[in-house]
Design an enzyme around this catalytic site. Structure first.
Site, PDB file in Angstrom:
ATOM      1  N   SER A 159      49.568  -1.630   6.337  1.00 17.73           N
ATOM      2  CA  SER A 159      49.376  -1.374   7.689  1.00 17.73           C
ATOM      3  C   SER A 159      49.509  -2.884   8.594  1.00 17.73           C
ATOM      4  CB  SER A 159      48.221  -0.786   7.853  1.00 17.73           C
ATOM      5  OG  SER A 159      46.929  -1.857   7.522  1.00 17.73           O
TER       6      SER A 159
ATOM      7  N   SER B  41      46.824  -4.111  10.362  1.00 19.87           N
ATOM      8  CA  SER B  41      45.725  -4.619  10.737  1.00 19.87           C
ATOM      9  C   SER B  41      45.515  -6.185  10.678  1.00 19.87           C
ATOM     10  CB  SER B  41      44.612  -4.126   9.829  1.00 19.87           C
ATOM     11  OG  SER B  41      44.484  -4.571   8.459  1.00 19.87           O
TER      12      SER B  41
ATOM     13  N   LYS C 208      41.191  -7.919   4.425  1.00 20.01           N
ATOM     14  CA  LYS C 208      40.756  -8.599   5.726  1.00 20.01           C
ATOM     15  C   LYS C 208      40.537  -9.982   5.460  1.00 20.01           C
ATOM     16  CE  LYS C 208      40.926  -4.142   7.340  1.00 20.01           C
ATOM     17  NZ  LYS C 208      41.736  -3.847   8.064  1.00 20.01           N
TER      18      LYS C 208
ATOM     19  N   SER D  30      42.080  -2.756  14.102  1.00 20.59           N
ATOM     20  CA  SER D  30      41.926  -2.908  12.627  1.00 20.59           C
ATOM     21  C   SER D  30      40.471  -2.053  12.394  1.00 20.59           C
ATOM     22  CB  SER D  30      41.511  -4.371  12.401  1.00 20.59           C
ATOM     23  OG  SER D  30      40.708  -4.831  11.155  1.00 20.59           O
TER      24      SER D  30
END
Length: 321
Positions: free
Chosen positions: A126, A128, A183, A286
């Protein structure tokens, strides 16, 4: 053994197929561990039982052939057409059910140790973490930097280096630990993290940002505001979307949610001991700790540090820390 091996191999294939078609929730670490154990059992059985039995049978064949030659010589026959090499090779040949188990053990155990204790590959699914990581980046994750953990159960057995603000970390998604997320570490245990009006503050100190030229996201064909942010001694880029509000819509119920205060300006959270506050670099696109809470230490997988391939852009290859 052929029937048993066929059943075991069919079970592995069935599990993999069910996982691929979404019929079961797969666990690759568990699957690799079981494959290592099963092929290891076959490897030891081959080395200490099946191979000695075949060698013994081949030796018996050689002895019988020698005896036959000697008997023919005693009868004055010197031209002998006794060739047992084909039969001997057939006896020594590893059967298919050992070739597909014991024969694969060295490869499987190498992959198991490499993936479990050293480095593990991941694919970025993705956006994010744009602009640091792009969709399709194939990355490597250091599995020992934060401490060596036992595979499957993820129990830490060495201390390692504690996660630092600014690290890009792979972890097991708290609401669904079977999923791996990536992250950036923004808050460490004891920090008070505030993200208000799209500005980050840690322990009352605003994090320094510098405006950069706008970033063009080819996937959505849009420009986004881009900044350089300094977390500790690390600098990284982040994106903001002016079309997204500052407040956090639809935050889940999560453990230690009482440590967070939500408002129209954003969120302020006190990071509990043994937990970390994570955010994506694509700040307005995100789903991170603002929505589903803190990452416990037991969920840590490793530190991401290198893009080893992106088939859409070879220029992506390299370190991003």
């Amino acid at each position: 053994m052929q029937v048993l091996t066929s059943f075991i191999l069919a079970a592995f294939v069935g599990y993999a197929a069910s996982w691929y078609f979404g019929m079961v929730e797969g666990n690759f670490a568990l699957l690799l561990f079981l494959a290592t154990v099963v092929t290891g059992i076959y490897w030891f059985a081959e080395r200490f039982y099946f191979l000695p039995q075949r060698l013994k049978a081949a030796a018996a064949l050689d002895a019988e052939s020698s005896k036959r030659r000697e008997e023919l010589r005693k009868q004055g026959i010197t031209q002998m057409d006794v060739d047992v090499s084909t039969a001997r090779n057939a006896i020594l040949a590893q059967p298919w059910w050992l070739d597909w188990t014991a024969g694969l053990f060295p490869v499987i155990i190498s992959v198991f140790f490499l993936r479990s204790f050293l480095f593990e590959p991941f694919k970025i699914p993705s956006g994010s973490m744009i602009p640091t990581l792009l969709v399709g980046d194939l990355i490597l994750v250091n599995k020992f930097h934060y401490g060596v953990r036992l595979p499957v159960i993820n129990t830490k057995i060495t201390a390692g280096t504690p996660p630092q603000r600014g690290d890009v970390m792979v972890f097991r998604y708290p609401p669904k630990p079977s999923l791996d997320y990536i992250k950036r570490v923004v808050g460490i245990p004891g920090d008070e993290v505030a993200y208000l009006n799209k500005r980050l503050t840690i322990n009352g100190k605003a994090i320094e940002t510098v405006a950069l030229p706008e970033f063009f996201d080819e996937d959505v064909m849009r420009y986004f505001k881009q900044y350089e942010e300094s977390l500790g001694d690390k600098k990284h880029r982040l994106l903001n979307d002016d079309d997204r509000p500052a407040f956090v819509p639809g935050a889940d119920d999560f453990v230690f949610k009482k440590n967070c205060h939500y408002s129209v300006e954003g969120v302020v959270c006190k990071v509990p001991e043994g937990h970390y506050f994570m955010m994506g670099d694509n700040r307005d696109n995100s789903l991170d700790s603002r929505y589903w809470g803190f990452v416990p230490d037991k969920n840590i997988v490793g530190k991401a540090f290198f893009v080893w391939m992106n088939f859409s852009s070879f220029k992506r290859i390299g370190s991003f820390n």
